[in-house]
Write a protein that holds these residues in place. Structure first.
Motif, short mmCIF file in Angstrom:
data_model
loop_
_atom_site.label_atom_id
_atom_site.label_comp_id
_atom_site.label_asym_id
_atom_site.label_seq_id
_atom_site.Cartn_x
_atom_site.Cartn_y
_atom_site.Cartn_z
N LEU A 134 0.88 -1.20 -0.26
CA LEU A 134 0.04 -0.05 0.23
C LEU A 134 0.66 1.09 -0.08
N ILE A 255 -8.67 -6.26 1.18
CA ILE A 255 -8.76 -5.03 0.83
C ILE A 255 -9.99 -5.39 -0.15
N GLY A 369 -5.02 0.65 4.78
CA GLY A 369 -5.19 1.41 4.25
C GLY A 369 -6.06 2.78 4.89
#
Length: 459
Positions: A134, A255, A369
């Motif tokens: 990320l 994700i 995230g």
């Protein structure tokens, strides 16, 4: 605050019995599911807090007993303590086989080799790969992509003078951006986003949605093994921690689920607050609150996930005056903790510039995230309000519908009206569906916005 455990048996005996929360399924312990609990969750949290304090016994589907953490401090304690595991194999209901094989809890709690469900060295290995993957996202380019996709969506309804900001904007924008960052082709983004939404909401479409997501990430991994790109899938495959193809696929799926639904809810809830709460909008338009501050306020008041049911006690332990036995299921009450009167005596008072809410977790399992979700929401909302500054809700606030489960709630629609406007830029031509995953060209750039009345919101 001292509370009473639902089981008065001494801890050692409770642990030996193998089901130390047998009393939690008894009459008088409130269910966390059902129409009443799911339609008025904050009222339920306050009832539980009044009856039990900061840790309350609850029942889940099938009368499965669990603890719900209500206090802000106690939630942080569980998140940061090594005495609580994210590995469901520590759950006595799994070890003893007492959980029904068709339990609706299994899709959420069944152990998998994922960063969210592992501990110790294995968690550290997977976490490093995900966080560094990320971190490879170029933030300046990310902002440009968010702006371009947002402009394209706004162009789709700007000339109509009306829109549903949930269906036409809040759910589509994260799908386009997250799909691009993972390496999924733009032509498949909206279908994948809808599939993830089906998975979260459950029902007949959940299995089909999951199958589409599984097939998409499988094709993506196979493509990137042959032709790496500047995307998360390629970075995970190439990471020094040596993730297997299956680990990469599972984490891409994780994700997608972890990014799309929460970000869509964050955008929708923020827009709702702006459109329906005159005090909230006044603080923004008057300069007392920036748009990033507004997002944090929504994360305090309407966290994308209300409950996280993935912690299990690894030893007999006291939390907030309540005795919890090894093997008990302990659920993080994010929404309840965010309105804990110990830290928010006045829940209606704005919390400017304060990021100590629980919406993204804490400790080693804190959401890696979260900055991606914030960036999508902030940039997208900023552009929307620049382009359509006169946007107004077309129905009354009490006509808006929210559906949810014991884990999360979502706004079903946000119909608005405004003065019709011309497109800021020609819409990009639709691309033909592809049989294999290939790198996508950047979407057409948007022309400068004509309205600047909201620009001062941004820091």
């Amino acid at each position: 605050m001292t509370t009473q455990s639902p089981d008065t048996t001494p801890l050692s005996a409770a642990s030996a019995r193998g089901c130390p929360m047998h009393a939690a399924a008894s009459e008088g312990v409130r269910p966390l599911y059902g129409a009443e609990a799911e339609s008025q969750p904050y009222a339920l949290y306050e009832q539980l807090r009044a009856e039990h304090g900061e840790v309350a016994p609850v029942r889940l589907y099938g009368d499965v007993p669990a603890w719900l953490i209500l206090g802000h401090r106690e939630n942080l304690e569980v998140m940061r303590s090594k005495n609580f595991s994210s590995d469901s194999r520590n759950w006595h209901a799994i070890r003893n086989g007492t959980l029904a094989p068709d339990s609706p809890l299994l899709p959420i709690t069944a152990w998998q080799p994922l960063v969210a469900l592992t501990d110790g060295t294995e968690h550290a290995r997977l976490r490093e790969a995900v966080t560094e993957g990320l971190a490879g996202v170029n933030r300046h380019r990310l902002r440009r992509y968010i702006t371009r996709y947002a402009a394209r969506l706004i162009d789709g309804f700007a000339g109509e003078g009306k829109a549903d900001l949930v269906a036409d904007f809040a759910r589509k924008l994260p799908a386009f951006v997250v799909a691009h960052q993972l390496g999924i082709p733009e032509s498949a983004a909206l279908a994948v986003g809808a599939a993830v939404s089906d998975m979260i909401s459950g029902g007949e479409a959940a299995l089909a949605g999951n199958q589409l997501v599984v097939e998409t990430v499988h094709d993506l991994v196979e493509s990137r093994k042959q032709q790496p790109g500047d995307d998360l899938a390629s970075r995970l495959l190439a990471h020094p921690q040596g993730l297997t193809d299956e680990e990469v696929r599972q984490h891409l799926r994780l994700i997608l689920v972890g990014a799309l639904e929460p970000t869509a809810n964050l955008i929708a809830n923020t827009l709702r607050m702006i459109l329906t709460d005159s005090r909230f909008r006044g603080n923004l338009s008057g300069g007392q609150m920036t748009l990033p501050d507004a997002l944090e306020q929504v994360l305090w008041d309407h966290p994308p996930l209300a409950v996280v049911p993935t912690r299990w006690a690894t030893c007999d332990i006291d939390v907030g005056g309540t005795q919890i036995a090894a093997g008990d299921m302990v659920m993080l009450g994010l929404a309840a903790g965010n309105v804990d009167p110990v830290i928010r005596a006045d829940a209606d008072k704005p919390v400017h510039g304060n990021r100590s809410h629980l919406s993204f977790g804490a400790g080693v399992h804190e959401c890696p995230g979260q900055d991606l979700g914030r960036a999508i929401a902030e940039t997208g909302i900023d552009l929307l309000l620049e382009r359509v500054p006169d946007v107004a809700l077309s129905i009354s606030d009490d006509q808006l519908q929210v559906v949810g489960t014991w884990m999360s709630r979502r706004l079903t629609g946000l119909p608005v009206v405004f003065k019709p406007r011309r497109q800021a830029a020609p819409a990009a031509a639709p691309q033909r569906p592809r049989q294999s995953v290939q790198p996508e060209p950047a979407p057409a750039a948007a022309a400068p916005a004509q309205h600047r009345s909201w620009r001062f919101w941004r820091r």
